[in-house]
Design an enzyme around this catalytic site. Structure first.
Site, mmCIF file in Angstrom:
data_model
loop_
_atom_site.group_PDB
_atom_site.id
_atom_site.type_symbol
_atom_site.label_atom_id
_atom_site.label_comp_id
_atom_site.label_asym_id
_atom_site.label_seq_id
_atom_site.Cartn_x
_atom_site.Cartn_y
_atom_site.Cartn_z
ATOM 1 N N HIS A 169 20.803 55.487 85.185
ATOM 2 C CA HIS A 169 19.712 55.200 84.243
ATOM 3 C C HIS A 169 18.589 54.389 84.902
ATOM 4 O O HIS A 169 17.502 54.282 84.351
ATOM 5 C CB HIS A 169 20.263 54.450 83.025
ATOM 6 C CG HIS A 169 21.105 55.326 82.141
ATOM 7 N ND1 HIS A 169 20.680 55.793 80.926
ATOM 8 C CD2 HIS A 169 22.350 55.844 82.310
ATOM 9 C CE1 HIS A 169 21.625 56.549 80.377
ATOM 10 N NE2 HIS A 169 22.652 56.587 81.207
ATOM 11 N N ASP A 381 11.066 50.716 86.755
ATOM 12 C CA ASP A 381 11.910 51.044 85.604
ATOM 13 C C ASP A 381 12.403 52.479 85.759
ATOM 14 O O ASP A 381 11.627 53.344 86.163
ATOM 15 C CB ASP A 381 11.087 50.932 84.312
ATOM 16 C CG ASP A 381 11.888 50.382 83.142
ATOM 17 O OD1 ASP A 381 13.108 50.564 83.146
ATOM 18 O OD2 ASP A 381 11.282 49.774 82.231
#
Ligand code: ADQ
Length: 547
Positions: A169, A381
């Site tokens: 992720h 991110d």
């Protein structure tokens, strides 16, 4: 593509529910953070099992609570028991003091304590033991994130034959950063025990492949479209890019509710006619919160006419507070907020509203609806779901999204958002100024585009595309199963688990799903495949040392 006949077993560090002990007793709470939010939304109404840590040290009171939590879900929950020491050295230590900062390109924040590595291996074995008790051969084991990179290796050692996939992720770093990790080779080798390895973006996938090429020269890499194949010691893994999405319909639907509209109107009333800028983050140093505040301060210094007419609402959810880096961050953010407010506040106007707590879904949606500008500026991110949630909740199409080029969401949303470098305070300040002065028509056309992208690339599509990439057992184990890669071309996926996440999906005629791993074949038997027009068969090094 393999037809998954059995169940999907999701494995993540945390379960979607968290057991918290309070003076008044033990309580169930929802887990926060992007992984739990996305996976729980995507898995609603799907059968299966979810294995993870329930957030409490083991005792007999956990199981009845989990059974109760599973009653409202379509899948069952199984917990992995972790001790206080595991939590300190595996979760806070290896995962969050080594892998998290390193994979976010911040090696100077790493604490490479060798004890962390020993516990990380041990805890991965604990997770694997629970999976081994649960999984049957037809099941698909889907492991999530950087906490559990060694799980497949332990499962293979235990003789578990189910197909296994891994999704990261967070970002995957470049070789120059990754190679700082003292345990780089064992981690890469362990990852190659998964049948499918998925990343958020192409940059992450290409970094992973570059690390393999540099650090494991015996690995064979074959580039296909859309996925790659990598092979080591007779095993093959599909390596793909699967950008995660949100449950767009649910966000849109909830944002339309009259009570959300009323709450949003109340929020707007508090800021009068000001432009409302919104930041929503876990309190994490990767999210670029101090940098965002400095950019906002620069805006107020550089454009005095904006003073009294723009308000930043910064919402942070407390996170990993036991780790020293996070404690410092909280102090830094709070100091900056008070400095900015001290410098600029006027009667009737406070420039920064700072909220330090977990917002309920209704309140979060109301803020998303009320905002004029969504300011999403992480330093790095994997994806960033806040950017997508903001778009889904913007049913009036009046908001502007400013997003960091270093979030996975940046490249995906670049056609409608304003893209910024979060380290360039001047650029972010200018972007805020431009967004505040954008015409209603431009805002509408940009937001409409963004909403379409977020709607199309939703969480269900993410799950479906990952499951579609799962190869059959023969295909990953080498040997005579190799020919079946070509048979994938143009195949219609049958009544598999993948198709239960949407309509039956047709594999793209132009791409072979994945191409054959050349290392498993002799040059004489190696077939040629119809690759995508830009892809070329590229065997770097074969296991047999042919090249
Ligand atoms: P996270 O780092 O947790 O996820 P993100 O994707 O932004 O980051 O998700 C945060 C989630 O928490 C969002 O769903 C948001 O609504 C919620 N949230 C944040 N602040 C909140 C608050 N104050 N109150 C209530 N809710 C709040 C990791 C990776 C990301 C990746 C996801 C999913 O770091 O890059 O997008 O996994 O893969």
């Amino acid at each position: 593509m393999n037809e998954i006949k059995g169940r999907v077993i999701n494995v993540s560090n945390r379960l979607p529910v968290l057991i918290r002990r309070h003076a008044s007793g033990t309580r169930l709470e929802r887990s926060s953070g992007g992984l739990a939010t996305a996976l729980e939304a995507g898995w609603r109404d799907q059968p299966g099992v979810w294995i993870g840590w329930a957030g409490a040290t083991p005792d007999e009171s956990i199981e009845p609570l989990l059974v109760r939590a599973a009653r409202r879900r379509s899948y069952t929950l199984r917990s992995v028991a972790l001790t206080e020491e595991d939590i300190a050295k595996f979760y806070s230590g290896f995962a969050n003091e080594i892998i998290w900062p390193l994979f976010h390109d911040m090696p100077s924040r790493c604490n490479f304590d060798p004890e962390y590595w020993a516990t990380y291996q041990n805890v991965n074995r604990k997770f694997a033991a629970v999976v081994a008790e649960t999984a049957q051969e037809d099941d698909f084991v889907w492991v999530h994130d950087y906490h559990l990179m060694l799980t497949a290796a332990s499962l293979r050692q235990a003789g578990v034959r189910a197909n296994m996939g891994f999704f990261l992720h967070i970002p995957f770093p470049s070789p120059d950063i990754f190679e700082k990790l003292p345990w780089k080779q064992p981690i890469l080798k362990a990852l190659l025990e998964f049948d499918v390895i998925g990343f958020q973006g192409d940059r992450d996938r290409s970094n992973f492949v570059s690390c393999l090429e540099r650090l494991l020269p015996e690995v064979a890499v074959e580039r296909g479209t859309p996925h790659l194949l990598v092979g080591l010691a007779g095993r093959r893994s599909v390596v793909g890019t699967f950008p995660i999405g949100i449950d767009f319909e649910a966000f849109e639907h909830d944002a339309e509710r009259p009570e959300i509209a009323a709450h949003a109107a109340e929020i707007r009333k508090r800021v009068a006619d000001d432009v409302l800028v919104l930041g929503v983050d876990r309190l994490d140093y990767t999210k670029g919160i101090p940098e965002r505040l400095k950019s906002f301060r620069l805006l107020l210094r550089r454009f005095p006419e904006m003073r009294g007419h723009i308000t930043l609402v910064q919402v942070v959810v407390p996170s990993r507070e036991e780790i020293p880096n996070y404690k410092h961050l909280r102090r830094e953010v709070e100091l900056l907020v008070s400095q900015i407010n001290g410098e600029f506040t006027e009667p009737g106007w406070v420039p920064v509203h700072y909220i330090h707590r977990n917002l309920g879904r209704e309140e979060l949606l109301a803020y998303y609806r009320a905002a004029d500008i969504g300011l999403v500026t992480p330093l790095k991110d994997g994806m960033n779901l806040v950017a997508k949630e903001f778009c889904a909740a913007q049913i009036d199409e009046r908001g502007v999204l400013i997003v960091s080029e270093f979030a996975g969401a940046g490249p995906e949303l670049r056609s409608g958002a304003i893209i910024v470098n979060p380290n360039d305070f001047s650029q972010v300040a200018q972007a805020l100024y431009d967004a505040a002065h954008m015409t209603a028509e431009e805002k509408r056309s940009r937001m409409r585009l963004l909403r379409q992208i977020v709607k199309d690339h939703n969480v269900h599509r993410w799950i479906r595309s990952f499951l579609q990439a799962v190869p059959s057992s023969d295909q990953v184990k080498g040997g005579s199963g190799s020919a079946s890669w070509s048979e994938l071309d143009g195949a219609t996926v049958g009544p598999s688990i993948a198709s239960s996440f949407g309509s039956v999906v047709r594999v793209d005629q132009k791409m072979p799903g994945v191409a054959l791993l050349a290392s498993a074949l002799t040059p004489r038997t190696r077939p040629r495949y119809a690759m995508g027009k830009d892809a070329k068969l590229h065997v770097l090094r074969s296991a047999a040392g042919e090249d």
